[in-house]
Design a protein around this motif. Structure first.
Motif, PDB file in Angstrom:
ATOM      1  N   LEU A  99       0.859  -1.188   0.000  1.00 30.89           N
ATOM      2  CA  LEU A  99       0.000   0.000   0.000  1.00 30.89           C
ATOM      3  C   LEU A  99       0.892   1.234   0.000  1.00 30.89           C
ATOM      4  N   HIS A 100       0.764   2.017  -1.056  1.00 32.49           N
ATOM      5  CA  HIS A 100       1.725   3.090  -1.273  1.00 32.49           C
ATOM      6  C   HIS A 100       1.530   4.295  -0.388  1.00 32.49           C
ATOM      7  N   HIS A 101       0.351   4.382   0.257  1.00 30.09           N
ATOM      8  CA  HIS A 101       0.151   5.535   1.144  1.00 30.09           C
ATOM      9  C   HIS A 101       0.689   5.251   2.544  1.00 30.09           C
ATOM     10  N   LEU A 102       1.223   4.041   2.742  1.00 31.51           N
ATOM     11  CA  LEU A 102       1.708   3.682   4.075  1.00 31.51           C
ATOM     12  C   LEU A 102       3.221   3.507   4.070  1.00 31.51           C
ATOM     13  N   VAL A 104       6.761   1.527   5.343  1.00 33.28           N
ATOM     14  CA  VAL A 104       7.148   0.119   5.350  1.00 33.28           C
ATOM     15  C   VAL A 104       6.595  -0.585   6.589  1.00 33.28           C
ATOM     16  N   ILE A 105       6.801   0.019   7.759  1.00 32.29           N
ATOM     17  CA  ILE A 105       6.371  -0.644   8.987  1.00 32.29           C
ATOM     18  C   ILE A 105       4.839  -0.758   9.030  1.00 32.29           C
ATOM     19  N   GLU A 106       4.157   0.279   8.502  1.00 30.82           N
ATOM     20  CA  GLU A 106       2.690   0.227   8.464  1.00 30.82           C
ATOM     21  C   GLU A 106       2.214  -0.870   7.517  1.00 30.82           C
ATOM     22  N   ASN A 107       2.916  -1.039   6.398  1.00 29.52           N
ATOM     23  CA  ASN A 107       2.578  -2.118   5.479  1.00 29.52           C
ATOM     24  C   ASN A 107       2.730  -3.474   6.149  1.00 29.52           C
ATOM     25  N   VAL A 108       3.827  -3.623   6.863  1.00 31.53           N
ATOM     26  CA  VAL A 108       4.114  -4.917   7.491  1.00 31.53           C
ATOM     27  C   VAL A 108       3.065  -5.239   8.551  1.00 31.53           C
ATOM     28  N   THR A 109       2.563  -4.212   9.258  1.00 34.83           N
ATOM     29  CA  THR A 109       1.608  -4.466  10.345  1.00 34.83           C
ATOM     30  C   THR A 109       0.149  -4.477   9.882  1.00 34.83           C
ATOM     31  N   THR A 110      -0.078  -4.315   8.581  1.00 37.52           N
ATOM     32  CA  THR A 110      -1.458  -4.308   8.073  1.00 37.52           C
ATOM     33  C   THR A 110      -2.293  -5.508   8.541  1.00 37.52           C
ATOM     34  N   PRO A 111      -1.753  -6.735   8.499  1.00 38.87           N
ATOM     35  CA  PRO A 111      -2.592  -7.876   8.901  1.00 38.87           C
ATOM     36  C   PRO A 111      -3.098  -7.765  10.335  1.00 38.87           C
ATOM     37  N   ALA A 112      -2.377  -7.025  11.191  1.00 44.32           N
ATOM     38  CA  ALA A 112      -2.792  -6.898  12.588  1.00 44.32           C
ATOM     39  C   ALA A 112      -4.110  -6.139  12.720  1.00 44.32           C
ATOM     40  N   LEU A 113      -4.435  -5.300  11.711  1.00 42.70           N
ATOM     41  CA  LEU A 113      -5.686  -4.543  11.760  1.00 42.70           C
ATOM     42  C   LEU A 113      -6.888  -5.479  11.857  1.00 42.70           C
ATOM     43  N   PHE A 114      -6.732  -6.667  11.281  1.00 46.80           N
ATOM     44  CA  PHE A 114      -7.873  -7.574  11.216  1.00 46.80           C
ATOM     45  C   PHE A 114      -7.699  -8.767  12.141  1.00 46.80           C
ATOM     46  N   GLY A 135      16.813  -7.497   6.631  1.00 48.83           N
ATOM     47  CA  GLY A 135      17.771  -6.466   6.242  1.00 48.83           C
ATOM     48  C   GLY A 135      17.145  -5.133   5.914  1.00 48.83           C
ATOM     49  N   LEU A 136      15.982  -4.832   6.506  1.00 46.72           N
ATOM     50  CA  LEU A 136      15.284  -3.585   6.188  1.00 46.72           C
ATOM     51  C   LEU A 136      15.093  -2.716   7.424  1.00 46.72           C
ATOM     52  N   ALA A 137      15.849  -3.002   8.486  1.00 45.02           N
ATOM     53  CA  ALA A 137      15.637  -2.323   9.767  1.00 45.02           C
ATOM     54  C   ALA A 137      15.656  -0.806   9.613  1.00 45.02           C
ATOM     55  N   ASP A 138      16.536  -0.310   8.749  1.00 46.30           N
ATOM     56  CA  ASP A 138      16.652   1.149   8.630  1.00 46.30           C
ATOM     57  C   ASP A 138      15.676   1.753   7.618  1.00 46.30           C
ATOM     58  N   ARG A 139      14.807   0.928   7.049  1.00 46.67           N
ATOM     59  CA  ARG A 139      13.864   1.468   6.051  1.00 46.67           C
ATOM     60  C   ARG A 139      12.430   1.522   6.565  1.00 46.67           C
ATOM     61  N   ALA A 140      12.236   1.262   7.873  1.00 49.92           N
ATOM     62  CA  ALA A 140      10.882   1.135   8.424  1.00 49.92           C
ATOM     63  C   ALA A 140      10.007   2.353   8.140  1.00 49.92           C
ATOM     64  N   GLY A 141      10.612   3.548   8.154  1.00 47.70           N
ATOM     65  CA  GLY A 141       9.814   4.756   7.976  1.00 47.70           C
ATOM     66  C   GLY A 141       9.662   5.195   6.535  1.00 47.70           C
ATOM     67  N   ASP A 142      10.304   4.465   5.598  1.00 43.85           N
ATOM     68  CA  ASP A 142      10.211   4.839   4.183  1.00 43.85           C
ATOM     69  C   ASP A 142       8.887   4.377   3.585  1.00 43.85           C
ATOM     70  N   THR A 143       8.561   4.944   2.432  1.00 42.09           N
ATOM     71  CA  THR A 143       7.384   4.450   1.720  1.00 42.09           C
ATOM     72  C   THR A 143       7.863   3.490   0.639  1.00 42.09           C
ATOM     73  N   PRO A 144       6.994   2.602   0.163  1.00 39.44           N
ATOM     74  CA  PRO A 144       7.399   1.611  -0.832  1.00 39.44           C
ATOM     75  C   PRO A 144       8.020   2.247  -2.073  1.00 39.44           C
ATOM     76  N   ALA A 145       7.582   3.453  -2.409  1.00 39.38           N
ATOM     77  CA  ALA A 145       8.096   4.090  -3.620  1.00 39.38           C
ATOM     78  C   ALA A 145       9.600   4.330  -3.527  1.00 39.38           C
ATOM     79  N   GLU A 146      10.105   4.405  -2.288  1.00 39.19           N
ATOM     80  CA  GLU A 146      11.533   4.684  -2.112  1.00 39.19           C
ATOM     81  C   GLU A 146      12.380   3.418  -2.125  1.00 39.19           C
ATOM     82  N   LEU A 147      11.739   2.258  -2.315  1.00 36.58           N
ATOM     83  CA  LEU A 147      12.461   0.983  -2.232  1.00 36.58           C
ATOM     84  C   LEU A 147      12.690   0.370  -3.599  1.00 36.58           C
ATOM     85  N   SER A 148      13.701  -0.508  -3.682  1.00 33.09           N
ATOM     86  CA  SER A 148      13.927  -1.278  -4.903  1.00 33.09           C
ATOM     87  C   SER A 148      12.959  -2.441  -4.938  1.00 33.09           C
ATOM     88  N   GLY A 149      12.900  -3.105  -6.099  1.00 29.86           N
ATOM     89  CA  GLY A 149      11.986  -4.239  -6.243  1.00 29.86           C
ATOM     90  C   GLY A 149      12.238  -5.330  -5.227  1.00 29.86           C
TER      91      GLY A 149
END
Ligand SMILES: Nc1ncnc2c1ncn2[C@@H]1O[C@H](COP(=O)(O)OP(=O)(O)O)[C@@H](O)[C@H]1O
Ligand SMILES: [Mg+2]
Lengths: 232, 463
Positions: A99-102, A104-114, A135-149
């Motif tokens: 989800l691009h509006h969230l 990285v950490i928010e994306n990862v925790t999405t399943p917890a919503l339900f 290996g993504l510890a330092d990217r938790a606050g980034d958005t997916p758009a800032e990440l590689s594939g």
């Protein structure tokens, strides 16, 4: 012997696409034991995505029988099936579906919503642990758009593993990645399979993913070719 | 899904879809503002009319008149009996906010006639038809010397069989068929100032009688009448046999019925039972409700209407009905605005759901039920409705201030020109909020169902 993670009997799926109804799956009978890493190989259009959607309870328009961990999902209510998906199954897709509006950490925790019984702190700790592990510890606050594939797919894997599922269903998980990145993702699957006894079913048309699997099934025109079953 | 999760989802939506949501909220806000503005105007104008132009702070409520029995009813002899007001309803009226007190009345349910007045008029006068009411004696306490306006049978005299057996102006209170009665002082009655005025201004001059207004209260003994119960010029009671009693006027009271004599309630109840039956003794024939101010009479009329009671004085009711009618018409306009804006919510949410098919499918894949997806969509609409409603209410209040200011500045002075033409009771705020949320949610129901029905497999198959 324990109940298998997956058992199908006479599984068929016909897509009603107007005049020429298409038979995406025909009489599929497979059994996946807990702890297996099964790779389903087949050319494009052979019914791989359909097979995963049907097994994962996302597509209920099938004929035949599917048992997940001994339970016939055809008899479950929609809500019960959704709960089962949340608790026991993780999905990884070719196109990641982050989800691009969230972040990285928010994306990862999405399943917890339900998750009706979830504990927010434990969930956050688990998410951080997974990101660290991937290996993504330092990217938790980034958005997916800032990440590689490759990083995006690792976020998706962390999301799939958040609620400690027993079964991971992967649809062409390396399909959108270059060879090196794909190889790294495949290694991750092997590690999780080994370390957490995670049952994995991955469908792909790429042979290299198959090399990591404990067993290979081949799908042709919606049929599993039993004679081609290979154990690694 | 936990509430906290729902709140989180909705908060994220408000942040990212702000513009689309604000667009559709605008219509709802406009509809709410229109509705609340017109309702406040109607309520305000009605309060001015009832409170100042027609200053009525008391109103008499009556049960519906016995329905026209029709030809069949006449042939079968049914219908006819008015329903009356139950004691419960009297209590309920007393609890309506703004009500000072309620005076239930029990009218004489049988024909009666009277003769008397020799003491101050020189000779007897008579009323061939005597209307009369019974009221709770405590309601006249302020106007009558203590101990005068009470049921004489509270302290009955010696046993008797006829009036000759009783001394000192007392008579024998004995219903027909009862072997032995008790001597009773004359039954006290009070009259209205209105009746005294009519007598002094119209009847007395025509007949050459002295005016009674001032003398009436001064006389210790009052004026004594003989009253014929159960029989008048026009007919006889349905049951019981007519008899004659003594009554005495003991005071003038605002609680007395306008025309006729007003007795202590217990006396009329006893007589009604004797001449009219049990129902006539139990059900009140009307209730006078005194409001703290004329402005609150409108509330009393509404409360009465909910119990099936209507005002006897139709002027207040006419004003009320007229203003309510105009108010209903204007509310209809506001309703149309709301319906139109609900459809704009539908448009926005349909687009939102379409655009979010992938996201919805992902939520389904990670464990969301179809119901949770629907609840999420509806909740978002409710929150949009809430904010739109708050905006609408603020706008309505500001418009009302502006209108009042303009009226004060621009309109010439006219009688009863009020400081404000608007009333904003607390429930109007709630109502505005309720409608705003309701129409937003109604608009979103279709899209919410579509969201719940998104096929996850298909939506996830695409990129
Ligand atoms: N929603 C659908 N409607 C109609 N036909 C479909 C649908 N999804 C898949 N199919 C058809 O079913 C067959 C199997 O598709 P799919 O499972 O996506 O294959 P794969 O993943 O192996 O490429 C294909 O022929 C495809 O065209
Ligand atoms: Mg596919």
């Amino acid at each position: 012997m324990s109940v298998p993670a997956i058992r199908t009997r006479g599984l068929s799926r016909v897509h009603d696409g107007g005049r020429d109804a298409r038979r995406a799956l025909a009489d599929v009978e497979i059994v996946v034991e807990e702890g297996e890493f099964v790779c389903v190989l087949g050319p494009s259009g052979s019914g791989k995505s359909t097979l995963l959607a049907v097994i994962g309870g996302l597509d209920r328009g099938y004929q035949g029988e599917i048992e997940l961990f001994g339970e016939d999902i055809g008899r479950m209510s929609d809500a019960a099936l959704a709960r089962l998906r949340g608790e026991r199954i993780g999905f990884v897709f070719q196109h990641f579906h982050l989800l691009h509006h969230l972040t990285v950490i928010e994306n990862v925790t999405t399943p917890a919503l339900f998750d009706p019984h979830g504990d927010e702190e434990a969930c956050l700790a688990r998410a951080k642990h997974l990101l660290d592990r991937l290996g993504l510890a330092d990217r938790a606050g980034d958005t997916p758009a800032e990440l590689s594939g490759g990083q995006r797919q690792r976020v998706a894997i962390a999301r799939a593993l958040l609620r400690k599922p027993k079964l991971l269903l992967c649809d062409e998980p390396t399909g959108n990645l270059d060879a090196d990145t794909g190889a790294r993702i495949i290694e991750l699957f092997e590690e999780f399979h080994r370390e957490e006894r995670l049952t994995i079913v991955a469908v792909t048309h790429e042979e290299r993913l198959a090399r990591a699997a404990t067993r290979i099934l081949r799908l042709h025109d919606g049929r599993v070719d039993a004679s081609n079953e290979v154990s690694a | 899904m936990k509430l906290a999760a729902l709140v989180r989802l909705v908060r994220r939506d408000l942040a990212r879809a702000r513009r689309a949501l604000a667009g559709s909220a605008f219509g709802i806000a406009a509809g709410t503002a229109t509705l609340v503005f017109f309702l406040a105007l109607g309520l305000g104008v009605r309060a001015v009319l009832l409170g100042e132009v027609f200053p009525i702070d008391r109103i008499e409520l009556e049960p519906p008149k016995a329905k026209d029995p029709g030809l069949l009813g006449l042939l079968l002899g049914g219908g006819g009996e008015p329903s009356g007001i139950r004691p419960d309803d009297v209590d309920a009226l007393g609890r309506v906010p703004g009500v000072k007190r309620v005076l239930p009345k029990l009218s004489l349910a049988f024909p009666a006639s009277a003769r008397g007045g020799r003491e101050i008029l020189g000779h007897d006068v008579g009323a061939s038809e005597l209307p009369g009411d019974g009221i709770d004696p405590s309601l006249a306490a302020a106007d009558v010397k203590p101990g005068l306006f009470v049921d004489p049978m509270d302290t009955p005299g010696p046993a008797c069989t006829d009036d000759a057996a009783c001394t000192g102006g007392a008579y024998c209170e004995r219903a027909e068929g009862v072997a032995e009665g008790r001597c009773s002082a004359p039954v006290p009655a009070i009259v209205s100032r209105y009746l005294v005025e009519i007598f002094d201004k119209s009847i007395a001059p025509a007949h050459g009688f002295p005016a009674v207004g001032e003398t009436l209260l001064g006389r210790a003994q009052g004026i004594t009448f003989t009253v014929r119960l159960g029989e008048s010029l026009l007919g006889r009671a349905k049951q019981g046999s007519p008899r004659t009693i003594k009554a005495r006027i003991v005071g003038i009271s605002g609680s007395a019925t306008d025309l006729g004599l007003t007795f202590p309630l217990g006396v009329v109840r006893r007589w009604n039972r004797e001449f009219g039956g049990e129902r006539a003794a139990e059900r009140y024939s009307s209730a006078v409700v005194e409001a703290r101010s004329g402005a609150e009479v409108a509330d009393v009329i509404d409360a009465g209407a909910r119990m099936g009671l209507s005002p006897k004085d139709t002027r207040a009711r006419d004003v009320s009905v007229l203003v309510s009618g105009v108010m209903a018409l204007l509310s209809l306009v506001a309703g149309v605005v709301l319906v139109v804006s609900a459809s704009s919510i539908t448009q926005t949410f349909r687009a939102l759901v379409l655009e979010r098919r992938g996201e919805i499918a992902l939520y389904r894949a990670v464990g969301a039920t179809a119901g949770e997806i629907g609840a999420w969509t509806v909740s978002l609409a409710a929150v949009v409705g809430f904010f739109a409603g708050a905006l609408g209410l603020v706008v309505a209040r500001i418009l009302a201030f502006i209108a009042d200011w303009a009226a004060a500045e621009k309109l010439p002075d006219f009688p009863f020109k009020p400081d404000t033409f608007f009333a904003f009771p607390w429930w109007l705020w709630l109502l505005g909020m309720g409608f705003s949320i309701l129409f937003s949610v109604l608009g979103a129901i279709g899209p919410a169902r579509a969201a719940a029905k998104v096929d996850p497999a298909r939506a996830l198959a695409g990129s």
